[in-house]
Design an enzyme around this catalytic site. Structure first.
Site, PDB file in Angstrom:
ATOM      1  N   TYR A   1     -11.921   5.653  15.885  1.00 11.15           N
ATOM      2  CA  TYR A   1     -10.940   5.748  14.799  1.00 11.15           C
ATOM      3  C   TYR A   1     -10.473   7.195  14.644  1.00 11.15           C
ATOM      4  O   TYR A   1      -9.265   7.458  14.478  1.00 11.15           O
ATOM      5  CB  TYR A   1     -11.550   5.251  13.492  1.00 11.15           C
TER       6      TYR A   1
ATOM      7  N   LYS B   1       4.952  -6.310  10.139  1.00  8.43           N
ATOM      8  CA  LYS B   1       4.702  -7.585  10.806  1.00  8.43           C
ATOM      9  C   LYS B   1       4.662  -8.754   9.841  1.00  8.43           C
ATOM     10  O   LYS B   1       4.968  -9.889  10.218  1.00  8.43           O
ATOM     11  CB  LYS B   1       3.359  -7.530  11.545  1.00  8.43           C
TER      12      LYS B   1
ATOM     13  N   GLY C   1       0.783  -1.227   0.000  1.00  7.50           N
ATOM     14  CA  GLY C   1       0.000   0.000   0.000  1.00  7.50           C
ATOM     15  C   GLY C   1       0.815   1.277   0.000  1.00  7.50           C
ATOM     16  O   GLY C   1       1.843   1.386  -0.679  1.00  7.50           O
ATOM     17  N   ILE C   2       0.359   2.254   0.757  1.00 11.29           N
ATOM     18  CA  ILE C   2       0.993   3.569   0.782  1.00 11.29           C
ATOM     19  C   ILE C   2       2.423   3.484   1.295  1.00 11.29           C
ATOM     20  O   ILE C   2       3.329   4.117   0.738  1.00 11.29           O
ATOM     21  CB  ILE C   2       0.155   4.548   1.636  1.00 11.29           C
TER      22      ILE C   2
END
Length: 276
Positions: free
Chosen positions: A168, A42, A21-22
């Site tokens: 969040y 991880k 991803g980013i």
């Protein structure tokens, strides 16, 4: 994107959550500009729902001519984060750029959200950002152009965002407040600290795994837009570039890029969270 070829030559970047991803896109873009990259993540073995591992990320960086090393670790664990910082110093001689990219997302409301998910978001997003930056700071002090870049949004107190998914929102705003706080705390040391957030949804595994992920992907831009904006920011003089919550499209516009079509997203890309 930076107009200078090899603008990051011989500089060393640590990026958390860099296996896909980013984070991976930023690592590759930085490597193309000459940076050495330490990838902390991880995922050491292939995941059934997530593409890429920390090892494939290093292979992707090396495929574009970059130098990289993998550190398998959890950004929530102080010893893993310190091991990543130590690896950067041992392998490349220092740390110039810290990218806090690792993040967890759960958009459930308060009554639906489990305590386990709440803890996960606070620990990865806030604690992980704190731990990685703290581990890098002694070495950033010695860098000629030190940057901390956190993938987090502007702090928008519109009740729409405060009420949509408070837990969040808290975790992401926490990342931003830490970064803005570091900009003030380390101003005299010349260490830049900034946030970067996408103007639109980005085509990542997190978006793909949302309930309406398939339709969202078609109106999402590619991670490369965030990567190009990130490289532009960390290529700027640190003493002149600190304490900002940047939006990727605005950064590119400032650098002379007006046509964003190559990043995808269609004619009306989906505006990202926290932006009115």
């Amino acid at each position: 994107m930076s107009s200078q070829q090899n603008a990051l030559s011989d500089r060393t970047m640590i990026v958390s959550g860099g296996s896909r991803g980013i984070g991976l896109a930023i690592a590759i873009a930085a490597a193309k500009q000459g940076a050495n990259v330490v990838v902390l993540a991880k995922t050491a073995e292939p995941h059934p729902r997530l593409q890429g591992t920390v090892h494939t990320a290093v292979a992707d960086i090396e495929a574009v001519g970059g130098k990289a090393v993998a550190v398998v670790g959890d950004v929530r664990r102080e010893e893993d984060v310190q091991r990543a910082a130590d690896t950067a110093v041992e392998r490349f001689g220092g740390i110039d750029i810290c990218v806090n990219n690792a993040s967890a997302i759960a958009l459930e409301g308060t009554e639906e959200l489990t305590a386990k998910k709440y803890d996960l978001m606070q620990d990865i997003n806030c604690r992980g950002t704190f731990l990685l930056t703290r581990a890098c700071l002694p070495y950033l002090r010695s860098s000629p152009n030190p940057h901390v870049l956190t993938i987090s949004p502007p702090v928008n107190l519109n009740p729409r965002w405060l009420g949509a998914h408070p837990s969040y929102t808290l975790s992401k705003y926490g990342m931003s407040l830490l970064s803005l706080g570091w900009a003030a705390e380390y101003a005299d040391a010349g260490i830049a600290a900034n946030c970067l957030w996408p103007q639109t949804y980005i085509a990542t595994s997190a978006v793909a795994n949302m309930e309406d992920g398939t339709s969202l992907l078609s109106s999402s831009r590619s991670p490369e837009i965030m990567a190009d904006a990130a490289v532009e920011i960390v290529s700027r003089p640190a003493k002149e570039t600190s304490g900002h919550c940047y939006i990727d499209a605005d950064v590119l516009a400032e650098s002379g890029v007006s046509d964003l079509s190559r990043y995808g997203g269609g004619d009306a890309p989906q505006l990202d969270l926290f932006l009115d």
